[in-house]
Enzyme design. Structure first.
Site, PDB file in Angstrom:
ATOM      1  N   SER A 219      73.918  42.093 164.944  1.00  0.00           N
ATOM      2  CA  SER A 219      73.349  40.988 165.540  1.00  0.00           C
ATOM      3  C   SER A 219      74.359  40.650 166.510  1.00  0.00           C
ATOM      4  O   SER A 219      73.931  40.146 167.788  1.00  0.00           O
ATOM      5  CB  SER A 219      72.978  39.867 164.675  1.00  0.00           C
ATOM      6  N   ALA A 222      74.451  42.483 169.622  1.00  0.00           N
ATOM      7  CA  ALA A 222      73.141  42.430 170.281  1.00  0.00           C
ATOM      8  C   ALA A 222      73.182  41.126 171.007  1.00  0.00           C
ATOM      9  O   ALA A 222      72.506  41.029 172.055  1.00  0.00           O
ATOM     10  CB  ALA A 222      71.968  42.865 169.242  1.00  0.00           C
ATOM     11  N   GLY A 268      59.837  30.934 163.115  1.00  0.00           N
ATOM     12  CA  GLY A 268      60.578  31.188 164.405  1.00  0.00           C
ATOM     13  C   GLY A 268      60.219  29.875 165.532  1.00  0.00           C
ATOM     14  O   GLY A 268      61.164  29.523 166.154  1.00  0.00           O
ATOM     15  N   ASP A 269      58.982  29.616 165.441  1.00  0.00           N
ATOM     16  CA  ASP A 269      58.471  28.343 166.226  1.00  0.00           C
ATOM     17  C   ASP A 269      59.154  27.186 165.824  1.00  0.00           C
ATOM     18  O   ASP A 269      59.453  26.229 166.761  1.00  0.00           O
ATOM     19  CB  ASP A 269      56.933  28.072 166.209  1.00  0.00           C
TER      20      ASP A 269
END
Lengths: 324, 324
Positions: A219, A222, A268-269
């Site tokens: 991660s 990335a 996620g929101d």
């Protein structure tokens, strides 16, 4: 002020049935309607937290009118631009075991409507605002639509949080958003192979890192790739593994102190809601990540997307002392 | 003028998907929207035939507004009474093999809204009109709602066609509609055991009867039962077996000359459209039944309810010389 942008909103319908019988006819015992689309979920969480929020985007037809009515009931200020097409619906059929989903395609947006939205956006966004750009682009909006909005926001002195995928994400990153929030799947789509080492690798700041060389290694690499694409900062959401943040100054992580059962749609929101508030308030990374982890987990504990379980939020905040 | 009454209309949505996967998420490739509910199907067929028709009933919310828009596009004059509740939707998911249906419950109608509808109905219906009363009653409308409308229509000098089921049918028949149109299933619900022989059995008129003693025997007895309940005439729809009509003057039958493949939803509504037009024009039974059989079959040949295949209609009319 926080402004959420939802270019492809939806009226989310949940039908409760006893059991799903393919090719049968079902009498729906309960119908739940809510404003859907990732940006409206962000706005819903902020409104629940008592934060001033304005929701903008594109709405059309009677389905769009219904969403406007529902937003008013949720105390969300709406500043949408009308379009000729009908806003889409999603139908989730819940049968006790699980849900079966049906997603309508979004309406076609004309060039004239997109221009009208850009005008509205310019008028709406000012210095000190934070703009959250969430979700997919409907047909007709150019693939660099978010990139255009990010540049307009920067010109106005506002900051931006970008949460999208695919081409919209790739184009958006090039416009240098203040923060990008991809999840693991979106990162994998962005960098199908291992991302190349960025030209200027972000240097981890030891104090803020926990296990960056372990599970977080991929991660972190990335995330560095996202920075190399143009984002000024990135937060990678990794489900139960928590969040990893990276900017020119270092890498930080935070993970939920317990595993929560529930509905991960909208987590996620809620994370984006916390990040937008943190950008506005210039909250340091350790406090900001703890807040975002707690709010994401509180969204999992809430039954529907666009809301959080406030008891869970406050309990986790107490259990998540920021790592400084 | 023909007036159709739809107290529990619906927005009918058809979603096209590749295959239905329980607990999967489906991207809908095509969305079709149409005004639904049996009365609106009757109005749609009459409008397609060029017959003047006014559609009334109850509509609410953004779904009701969408139905109004769609009716205007179909050239149907709408005279609906607004209600506070949201008009229901139905969703049919078509996967190439067959369809899976989801029916929302109807909105609750208040006593005040029902009174407002009765006022509108009184103002709308006049001498010489034919009123088609079709479909279920939504929650809040009294079980004798159709009976009240039938009496109001008779007071105004208008005729009525009743096409409903269960308690609404039982109460409605007692108000002496000019014509009732049950299907075999609705008759079986009305008369769970074999119906008692009516006090004055209708005497078959030899010229109009074909096989009344055969397959039609049970239907003829049930039809006589409907007359005994109060209807002045009855037409029983029996799918591919065709129609059986009965009144104080006799029994008549007509059957389609060929078996048609297609969508039987809405065939009964096309039948009611033909019957309403025939009542208005005082068409004799043999011609009227031939027309109703042809129009019902033409509805089977059309892809969606509320419309007919006009080529099929005219071809069958030529093949169905009225039996005189």
């Amino acid at each position: 002020m926080i402004v959420t942008v939802t270019l492809n909103p939806a009226l989310d319908l949940t039908y409760t049935v006893d059991a799903l019988v393919p090719h049968g006819t079902h009498r729906v015992s309960a119908v739940a309607e809510r404003p859907g689309g990732k940006g409206l979920n962000v706005a819903g969480v902020l409104a629940q937290l008592g934060e001033p929020v304005v929701a903008t985007g594109l709405l059309g037809g009677s389905t769009g009118a219904r969403i406007s009515d529902l937003l008013a009931g949720h105390g969300i200020t709406a500043a949408f631009v009308p379009i000729a097409g009908e806003t889409r619906r999603t139908v989730a059929v819940a049968d006790g075991d699980d849900a079966t989903g049906f997603w309508e395609p979004g309406p076609l947006v004309s060039a004239h409507e997109w221009t009208a939205f850009l005008d509205r956006f310019r008028a709406l966004v000012g210095a000190g605002d934070v703009v959250a750009l969430s979700g997919s682009l409907p047909p007709g909006v150019p693939a660099d639509g978010y990139a255009t909005l990010i540049r307009l926001a920067a010109d106005a002195g506002a900051q931006t949080v970008l949460d999208t995928s695919g081409e919209a994400l790739r184009h958006g990153l090039a416009a240098r958003p203040d923060l990008a929030k991809p999840n693991a799947a979106e990162l994998a789509e962005l960098f199908p192979a291992e991302p190349a080492e960025p030209a200027e690798p972000a240097e981890p700041r030891a104090a803020g890192v926990a296990g960056a060389a372990g599970a977080a290694g991929a991660s972190a690499a990335a995330a560095a790739g996202v920075l190399a694409c143009g984002a000024r900062a990135v937060v990678v959401s990794r489900g139960p593994l928590g969040l990893l943040a990276s900017d020119a100054g270092g890498v930080w992580e935070a993970a939920p102190p317990e595993r929560l059962a529930g509905n991960p749609t909208g987590a996620g929101d809620a994370c984006v809601a916390a990040l937008a508030r943190g950008l506005r308030d210039r909250t340091p990374w350790p406090e900001l990540l703890a807040d975002a982890v707690a709010l994401s987990a509180a969204a999992v504990a809430a039954p529907v997307a666009g809301s959080v379980d406030l008891d869970t939020y406050h309990r986790l905040l107490r259990a998540l002392p920021p790592r400084t």
